[in-house]
Design an enzyme around this catalytic site. Structure first.
Site, PDB file in Angstrom:
ATOM      1  N   LYS A 196     -66.994  12.450  56.549  1.00 52.07           N
ATOM      2  CA  LYS A 196     -67.764  11.073  57.027  1.00 52.07           C
ATOM      3  C   LYS A 196     -68.673  10.753  55.505  1.00 52.07           C
ATOM      4  O   LYS A 196     -69.692  11.649  55.213  1.00 52.07           O
ATOM      5  CB  LYS A 196     -68.875  11.397  58.217  1.00 52.07           C
ATOM      6  N   ARG A 206     -76.056  -0.252  62.376  1.00 48.70           N
ATOM      7  CA  ARG A 206     -77.469   0.000  62.286  1.00 48.70           C
ATOM      8  C   ARG A 206     -78.013  -1.233  63.101  1.00 48.70           C
ATOM      9  O   ARG A 206     -78.796  -0.842  63.742  1.00 48.70           O
ATOM     10  CB  ARG A 206     -77.907  -0.024  60.751  1.00 48.70           C
ATOM     11  N   ARG A 217     -78.508   8.140  54.000  1.00 43.61           N
ATOM     12  CA  ARG A 217     -78.146   9.659  54.823  1.00 43.61           C
ATOM     13  C   ARG A 217     -77.433  10.443  53.733  1.00 43.61           C
ATOM     14  O   ARG A 217     -76.600  11.315  53.979  1.00 43.61           O
ATOM     15  CB  ARG A 217     -77.277   9.060  55.859  1.00 43.61           C
ATOM     16  N   GLU A 233     -64.676  20.045  54.129  1.00 41.41           N
ATOM     17  CA  GLU A 233     -65.324  19.836  55.516  1.00 41.41           C
ATOM     18  C   GLU A 233     -64.538  20.059  56.376  1.00 41.41           C
ATOM     19  O   GLU A 233     -64.670  20.391  57.699  1.00 41.41           O
ATOM     20  CB  GLU A 233     -65.770  18.564  55.455  1.00 41.41           C
ATOM     21  N   LYS A 248     -63.900   8.948  58.381  1.00 43.63           N
ATOM     22  CA  LYS A 248     -64.702   7.834  58.666  1.00 43.63           C
ATOM     23  C   LYS A 248     -65.623   7.400  57.384  1.00 43.63           C
ATOM     24  O   LYS A 248     -66.063   8.313  56.813  1.00 43.63           O
ATOM     25  CB  LYS A 248     -65.735   8.211  59.710  1.00 43.63           C
ATOM     26  N   SER A 274     -67.662  -0.725  61.834  1.00 43.35           N
ATOM     27  CA  SER A 274     -68.499  -1.749  62.147  1.00 43.35           C
ATOM     28  C   SER A 274     -68.261  -2.850  61.222  1.00 43.35           C
ATOM     29  O   SER A 274     -68.131  -3.815  60.954  1.00 43.35           O
ATOM     30  CB  SER A 274     -69.829  -1.587  62.574  1.00 43.35           C
ATOM     31  N   TYR A 313     -63.376  -1.424  67.415  1.00 37.95           N
ATOM     32  CA  TYR A 313     -63.987  -2.307  68.337  1.00 37.95           C
ATOM     33  C   TYR A 313     -62.881  -3.298  68.802  1.00 37.95           C
ATOM     34  O   TYR A 313     -63.384  -4.039  69.866  1.00 37.95           O
ATOM     35  CB  TYR A 313     -65.301  -2.846  67.734  1.00 37.95           C
TER      36      TYR A 313
END
Ligand code: PBG
Length: 323
Positions: A196, A206, A217, A233, A248, A274, A313
Site C-alpha cells: 500500500k 478522505r 501517512r 511486504e 493498492k 477513490s 466502486y
C-alpha cells in the site's frame, strides 16, 4: 509476399476476437467497497465520488442486496463513527457502527456473498491516523497491533468472512491471525493490504470517511518509487498467514500487481481506489470519455496485469454490464 505475418486475421469479427480474448472480467471478480455512517437519516453523497454515498444502516442493507444480486463477488465495508477518540475505540466496540453494520449485513445476506471489513483505525481516531500515537505523536506500531487484534476479533464476531487490515503496521497480519485463532475464529480469512503506497489518489476517500488526518501517512505507507520493498511486504504477509494479498492503488501500480501475481501462491487483489474512480467520473461527466468503455478498460487492464480480484466502486454497475 509481404507481410507474411498478419495478426489482423485474429481481429476480423467479434466472434474471432472473443475466441482469442486472453483476459476475463467477470462479476464475481469484483468487490464493492461501501460506506456506512452512524447517525444518518438519509444517505449522504460524497461530492468527489459522484454516485457513491455514505449509507445509513437501512440503505446499506438495500444497496448490499442489490450489489449481490448484480453478481459481485463480495463487499468491503467501511464505517464512519459519530464520535472519534485518540484510541479509535469505536472500532473495537461491538456497538460501533462498522460492527453493527456487519451484523446487519450478515443477517441479511448470510453466506450468499463474501463479507469483508476494513480492519484499520483511521476512520475511528480523532487524529485520523491508522494507528495510535506515542508521546511524540508518532504512530506506535506495537500498541496499534494490540488494537488491531481486538478490532479483528470484534469484526469476526460481527460476521465478517474476511478481514482487510489496511494500516500498514509491521506484523499486523500475524497478530490478527493469532488473535482470531485463539478465540476460535480460525475460519475467518485475511485479505492483507500487503502493498500500500502513500498515494495522492486517496484524496476522495478522505472525504468519503470525513477523515481527520493532517499531514500524511509516509511513516507507514510505502514510498511510491519502491518496487523491491513491495515484494518484501508481500512475502512477510504470506509468512504471517495472509489468505489473499492486495496491491493498492491499482492504476499507477500495474507493474507491482504484475510482480505480485508472479510470486504469490494466494489470490492477488487490487484496489481501484477513490481517486482512480474520481478521475474517470470527472472526465466522463464532461463528455471527455465514454464512461462505460473507460470503466471496463480500467478493470480489464487491472485483471490483465495479474489481479484475480478487484475492489472497485463500479463493482455493482460493471457486474450488471457484464452480465
Ligand atoms: C485506510 C484506507 C484508505 C483507503 C482504504 N483503506 C485510506 C488511506 O490509506 O488513506 C483508501 C481507499 C480509496 O481511496 O478508495 N483505512
Amino acid at each position: 509476399m509481404f507481410p507474411e505475418q498478419r495478426p489482423r486475421r485474429l481481429r476480423t469479427t467479434p466472434a474471432m476476437r472473443r475466441l482469442v480474448s486472453e483476459t476475463t472480467l467477470r462479476p464475481r471478480q469484483l468487490i464493492l467497497p461501501m460506506f456506512v455512517a452512524e447517525g444518518l437519516d438519509a444517505p449522504r453523497p460524497i461530492a468527489s465520488m459522484p454516485g457513491v454515498v455514505q449509507h445509513t444502516r437501512d440503505t446499506l442493507r438495500k444497496a448490499a442486496v442489490e450489489a449481490v444480486n448484480a453478481g459481485v463477488g463480495g463487499l468491503m465495508l467501511f464505517g464512519i463513527p459519530e464520535k472519534r477518540d485518540a484510541q479509535g475505540s469505536g472500532a473495537v466496540d461491538e456497538n460501533g457502527i462498522l460492527n453493527v453494520a456487519l451484523r446487519d449485513l450478515r443477517s441479511e445476506l448470510g453466506d450468499s456473498t463474501v463479507l469483508m471489513a476494513d480492519t484499520c483505525l483511521d476512520e475511528f481516531t480523532d487524529h485520523g491516523h491508522c494507528g495510535v500515537l506515542d508521546a511524540d505523536g508518532v504512530v506506535d506500531n506495537d500498541a496499534t497491533l494490540r488494537l488491531y487484534a481486538d478490532m479483528g476479533v470484534a469484526q469476526a464476531e460481527a460476521g465478517a468472512h474476511v478481514l482487510g487490515p489496511s494500516g500498514m503496521m509491521d506484523g499486523q497480519v500475524g497478530v490478527i491471525r493469532r488473535a482470531l485463532d485463539e478465540v476460535g475464529h480460525s475460519e475467518t480469512a485475511i485479505l492483507a493490504y500487503s502493498v500500500k503506497y502513500a498515494s495522492a489518489f486517496y484524496g476522495p476517500f478522505r472525504e468519503a470517511v470525513d477523515s481527520q488526518l493532517k499531514g500524511d501517512r509516509k511513516t507507514y505507507q510505502q514510498d511510491l518509487g519502491n518496487a523491491r520493498e513491495a515484494m518484501r511486504e508481500l512475502e512477510l504477509d504470506l509468512a504471517e498467514g495472509a489468505d489473499m494479498v492486495m496491491v493498492k492503488p491499482a492504476l499507477s501500480y500495474l507493474d507491482i500487481i504484475n510482480a505480485a501475481a508472479d510470486i504469490s501462491p494466494v489470490p492477488v487483489a487490487a484496489y481501484n481506489i477513490s481517486g482512480e474512480y474520481a478521475m474517470v467520473e470527472a472526465a466522463a461527466a464532461n463528455g471527455w470519455l465514454d464512461r462505460e468503455r473507460t470503466v471496463l478498460e480500467v478493470l480489464t487492464s487491472i485483471r490483465r496485469a495479474g489481479a484475480d480480484l478487484i475492489l472497485t466502486y463500479w463493482a455493482a454497475e460493471a457486474a450488471a454490464w457484464l452480465d
